[in-house]
Design a protein around this motif. Structure first.
Motif, short mmCIF file in Angstrom:
data_model
loop_
_atom_site.label_atom_id
_atom_site.label_comp_id
_atom_site.label_asym_id
_atom_site.label_seq_id
_atom_site.Cartn_x
_atom_site.Cartn_y
_atom_site.Cartn_z
N LYS A 147 0.84 -1.19 0.00
CA LYS A 147 0.00 0.00 0.00
C LYS A 147 0.88 1.25 0.00
O LYS A 147 1.89 1.31 0.69
N ILE A 148 0.44 2.22 -0.77
CA ILE A 148 1.10 3.52 -0.80
C ILE A 148 0.25 4.48 0.01
O ILE A 148 -0.97 4.54 -0.15
N TYR A 149 0.87 5.24 0.87
CA TYR A 149 0.18 6.23 1.69
C TYR A 149 0.51 7.63 1.19
O TYR A 149 1.66 7.91 0.84
N PHE A 150 -0.49 8.47 1.19
CA PHE A 150 -0.33 9.87 0.82
C PHE A 150 -0.59 10.70 2.07
O PHE A 150 -1.66 10.60 2.67
N ILE A 151 0.38 11.49 2.46
CA ILE A 151 0.26 12.35 3.64
C ILE A 151 0.25 13.79 3.15
O ILE A 151 1.16 14.22 2.43
N TYR A 152 -0.77 14.54 3.54
CA TYR A 152 -0.92 15.92 3.10
C TYR A 152 -0.51 16.85 4.25
O TYR A 152 -0.99 16.71 5.38
N VAL A 153 0.40 17.78 3.96
CA VAL A 153 0.91 18.69 4.98
C VAL A 153 0.93 20.11 4.42
O VAL A 153 1.21 20.31 3.24
N THR A 154 0.64 21.10 5.27
CA THR A 154 0.76 22.50 4.84
C THR A 154 1.92 23.17 5.60
O THR A 154 2.29 22.75 6.69
N PHE A 155 2.46 24.21 4.98
CA PHE A 155 3.60 24.93 5.53
C PHE A 155 3.37 26.43 5.40
O PHE A 155 2.67 26.88 4.49
N ASN A 156 4.04 27.19 6.24
CA ASN A 156 3.98 28.65 6.14
C ASN A 156 4.83 29.16 4.98
O ASN A 156 4.57 30.24 4.47
#
Length: 67
Positions: A2-11
């Protein structure tokens, strides 16, 4: 696998590039995609705000996440 996608935001784009580079270099992620400009709308202290950020999608596997 399984491939996981992690979504992150930055300043800032600089922060996103720094973390993305470390994740790929240390083989914790196969790839990262950085979107340099996004606009986030949210409520903070009862006021609706719109802020400019950047975001990143990290592509990894469960084995890499659990290290």
């Amino acid at each position: 696998m399984k491939i996981y996608f992690i979504y992150v935001t930055f300043n800032s784009l600089r922060e996103a590039k720094a973390l993305g580079g470390k994740l790929v270099k240390n083989k914790m992620a196969a790839c990262v995609n950085i979107f340099p400009i996004i606009y986030s709308t949210y409520v903070w202290k009862n006021k609706t705000r719109i802020d400019r950020e950047c975001s990143m999608i990290i592509k990894t596997t469960k084995l890499k996440v659990n290290k």
